[in-house]
Design an enzyme around this catalytic site. Structure first.
Site, PDB file in Angstrom:
ATOM      1  N   GLU A  68       0.855  -1.189   0.000  1.00 61.79           N
ATOM      2  CA  GLU A  68       0.000   0.000   0.000  1.00 61.79           C
ATOM      3  C   GLU A  68       0.892   1.240   0.000  1.00 61.79           C
ATOM      4  OE1 GLU A  68      -2.742   0.611   3.303  1.00 61.79           O
ATOM      5  OE2 GLU A  68      -3.603   2.370   2.305  1.00 61.79           O
ATOM      6  N   GLU A 116       5.123   5.146   3.223  1.00 57.03           N
ATOM      7  CA  GLU A 116       4.510   6.440   3.510  1.00 57.03           C
ATOM      8  C   GLU A 116       5.644   7.462   3.715  1.00 57.03           C
ATOM      9  OE1 GLU A 116       1.183   7.905   3.963  1.00 57.03           O
ATOM     10  OE2 GLU A 116       2.621   9.512   4.229  1.00 57.03           O
ATOM     11  N   ASP A 164      -2.028  12.001  -3.226  1.00 56.66           N
ATOM     12  CA  ASP A 164      -1.979  13.472  -3.310  1.00 56.66           C
ATOM     13  C   ASP A 164      -2.206  13.881  -4.763  1.00 56.66           C
ATOM     14  OD1 ASP A 164      -1.475  13.823  -0.616  1.00 56.66           O
ATOM     15  OD2 ASP A 164       0.692  13.647  -0.858  1.00 56.66           O
ATOM     16  N   LYS A 167      -2.270  21.813  -8.893  1.00 60.03           N
ATOM     17  CA  LYS A 167      -1.855  23.053  -9.574  1.00 60.03           C
ATOM     18  C   LYS A 167      -1.193  22.770 -10.912  1.00 60.03           C
ATOM     19  CE  LYS A 167      -1.060  25.930  -5.552  1.00 60.03           C
ATOM     20  NZ  LYS A 167      -0.021  26.156  -4.578  1.00 60.03           N
ATOM     21  N   ASP A 197     -10.935  10.578  -5.176  1.00 57.27           N
ATOM     22  CA  ASP A 197     -12.104  11.453  -5.356  1.00 57.27           C
ATOM     23  C   ASP A 197     -11.838  12.445  -6.489  1.00 57.27           C
ATOM     24  OD1 ASP A 197      -9.999  12.507  -3.516  1.00 57.27           O
ATOM     25  OD2 ASP A 197     -11.072  14.343  -4.040  1.00 57.27           O
TER      26      ASP A 197
HETATM   27  C1  LIG Z   1      -4.119  12.317   0.611  1.00 57.37           C
HETATM   28  S1  LIG Z   1      -3.227  11.284   1.678  1.00 57.37           S
HETATM   29  C2  LIG Z   1      -4.179   9.780   1.725  1.00 57.37           C
HETATM   30  C3  LIG Z   1      -3.847   8.918   2.909  1.00 57.37           C
HETATM   31  C4  LIG Z   1      -4.631   7.603   3.003  1.00 57.37           C
HETATM   32  N1  LIG Z   1      -4.356   6.723   1.875  1.00 57.37           N
HETATM   33  C5  LIG Z   1      -6.107   7.872   3.101  1.00 57.37           C
HETATM   34  O1  LIG Z   1      -6.841   7.524   2.158  1.00 57.37           O
HETATM   35  O2  LIG Z   1      -6.521   8.409   4.137  1.00 57.37           O
HETATM   36  C6  LIG Z   1      -1.842  10.825   0.651  1.00 57.37           C
HETATM   37  C7  LIG Z   1      -0.714  10.167   1.456  1.00 57.37           C
HETATM   38  O3  LIG Z   1       0.280   9.712   0.551  1.00 57.37           O
HETATM   39  C8  LIG Z   1       1.557   9.967   1.109  1.00 57.37           C
HETATM   40  N2  LIG Z   1       2.494  10.064  -0.015  1.00 57.37           N
HETATM   41  C9  LIG Z   1       2.539  11.012  -0.961  1.00 57.37           C
HETATM   42  N3  LIG Z   1       3.496  10.758  -1.866  1.00 57.37           N
HETATM   43  C10 LIG Z   1       4.082   9.602  -1.472  1.00 57.37           C
HETATM   44  C11 LIG Z   1       5.166   8.835  -1.961  1.00 57.37           C
HETATM   45  N4  LIG Z   1       5.846   9.201  -3.059  1.00 57.37           N
HETATM   46  N5  LIG Z   1       5.520   7.723  -1.303  1.00 57.37           N
HETATM   47  C12 LIG Z   1       4.867   7.342  -0.189  1.00 57.37           C
HETATM   48  N6  LIG Z   1       3.815   8.037   0.339  1.00 57.37           N
HETATM   49  C13 LIG Z   1       3.446   9.144  -0.294  1.00 57.37           C
HETATM   50  C14 LIG Z   1       1.378  11.269   1.852  1.00 57.37           C
HETATM   51  O4  LIG Z   1       2.342  11.436   2.875  1.00 57.37           O
HETATM   52  C15 LIG Z   1      -0.031  11.119   2.407  1.00 57.37           C
HETATM   53  O5  LIG Z   1      -0.042  10.544   3.698  1.00 57.37           O
END
Ligand SMILES: C[S@@+](CC[C@H](N)C(=O)[O-])C[C@H]1O[C@@H](n2cnc3c(N)ncnc32)[C@H](O)[C@@H]1O
Length: 336
Positions: free
Chosen positions: A29, A55, A105, A109, A141
């Protein structure tokens, strides 16, 4: 269990990471946030697959680790790293049953899409690390990112895409609930490899396990009588392949910044602090310069902090050696 990069092998294998359950499916994941997905999802299956979670946020890592431990999910390895570094360096070819990405994420932008995870190079890397029958499962989403990911998967030439319903657990994550409360619905897609390209592991090797390990980057040199550490000033070096010229999935070049030089307290000598950047991977490493009985000095990567020996880390030892040469040192041997 939380793993640092230096706790892994390159590549690693499921039998080592999950000694009690090596035969179970293996699921990664990416961006697990506070870790709600996995306990929900695992509870919906007859037995919990082996779990690898990656993460970027350290706070999320600790929250998720507590959550998985409380759920009794012992066959789980969590790590704080950029996902592509973990997938490229640690996961063997053809090893994973699924790569799950919930609410990545979106980088909405203009001009920021290069930060998105689900671009064609990632799909090619994923296809190389998935088993036949494996898949990348995306839930988001974000309408625009969803279409972007579908177009990138198609552009990768190695993924078929199918719109399906999200696994119920993907709709129970922190972000799923957040968007649902705002009245937004989620899209879900399953990306299945149509080919398994060979995407090589990088040139990462194990961390130095003992001081006599000859693979630890080092050099032997004679310092001039006039050597004065006070002459040190911050110093930057760049090399390797640049992002533009690197073949797919390979190193993105390195930048080494020698940040500081300290006098060693225990033995005669000095310690350089170097910041090493290679694509998404950054490491802070210490490089010692210690006197030897024959009057020469040994420049060597220190074990402190569990550094991973990458081309950039070798280059950091070379950069220290080069800086000392600039101060008049004569190099007797190079081992980097
Ligand atoms: C919008 S949050 C969603 C978190 C979770 N999956 C949820 O649905 O609640 C996106 C997560 O991806 C992590 N993330 C972003 N880019 C990443 C990367 N290149 N490798 C690992 N994690 C990443 C961020 O730190 C963040 O916690």
């Amino acid at each position: 269990m939380i793993f640092r990069l230096s706790d892994f092998h390159f590549p690693d294998d499921a039998a080592r990471l999950y000694p009690d359950t090596p035969e179970r499916p293996w699921v990664l994941e990416v961006g697990f946030g506070d870790g709600r997905f996995w306990p929900h999802h695992a509870a919906s299956l007859p037995e919990a697959p082996n779990y690898l979670g990656v993460e970027l946020s350290g706070v999320s890592l600790l929250k998720a680790e507590r959550r998985l431990r409380a759920a009794g999910l012992t066959n789980a390895v969590l790590t704080k790293l950029p996902a592509t570094v973990l997938v490229r360096e640690v996961v063997p070819q053809g090893a994973l049953d699924a790569i799950i990405v919930n609410f990545p994420d979106p980088w909405p932008k203009a001009g920021h899409t290069e930060h998105r995870l689900l671009r064609a190079p990632f799909f090619r890397l994923a296809a190389s690390r998935l088993k036949s029958g494996g898949a990348v499962l995306l839930t988001t989403d974000h309408d625009e990112y969803f279409e972007f990911a579908r177009a990138e998967a198609e552009a990768s030439g190695v993924m078929a895409v199918e719109r399906t319903d999200a696994p119920p657990a993907a709709l129970e994550t922190k972000y799923a609930r957040k968007w649902r409360d705002l009245g937004l619905s989620a899209h879900h897609a399953r990306f299945t490899p149509t080919a398994h390209p060979h995407v090589p592991h990088g040139a990462v090797t194990r961390s130095p396990e003992n001081e006599e390990n000859p693979t630890v980057p080092h050099a032997v040199l004679t310092l001039p009588q006039t050597f004065d550490p006070q002459d040190f000033a911050k110093h930057t070096a760049r090399g390797g392949q640049t992002r533009e010229t690197a073949p797919e999935g390979e190193g993105a070049g390195w930048t080494v910044v020698l940040l500081d030089l300290y006098r060693g307290l225990g033995r005669e000598g000095w310690v350089f602090l170097a910041h090493v950047v290679e694509g998404e991977l950054t490491q802070e490493v210490l490089i010692g310069v210690t006197g030897r009985e024959d009057g020469t000095h040994l420049v060597r990567l220190a074990r402190f902090g569990g550094p991973i020996i990458t081309p950039g880390v070798k280059a950091a030892v070379g950069t220290v050696t080069g800086w000392l040469e600039g101060q008049g040192a004569v190099v007797r041997h190079r081992g980097y």
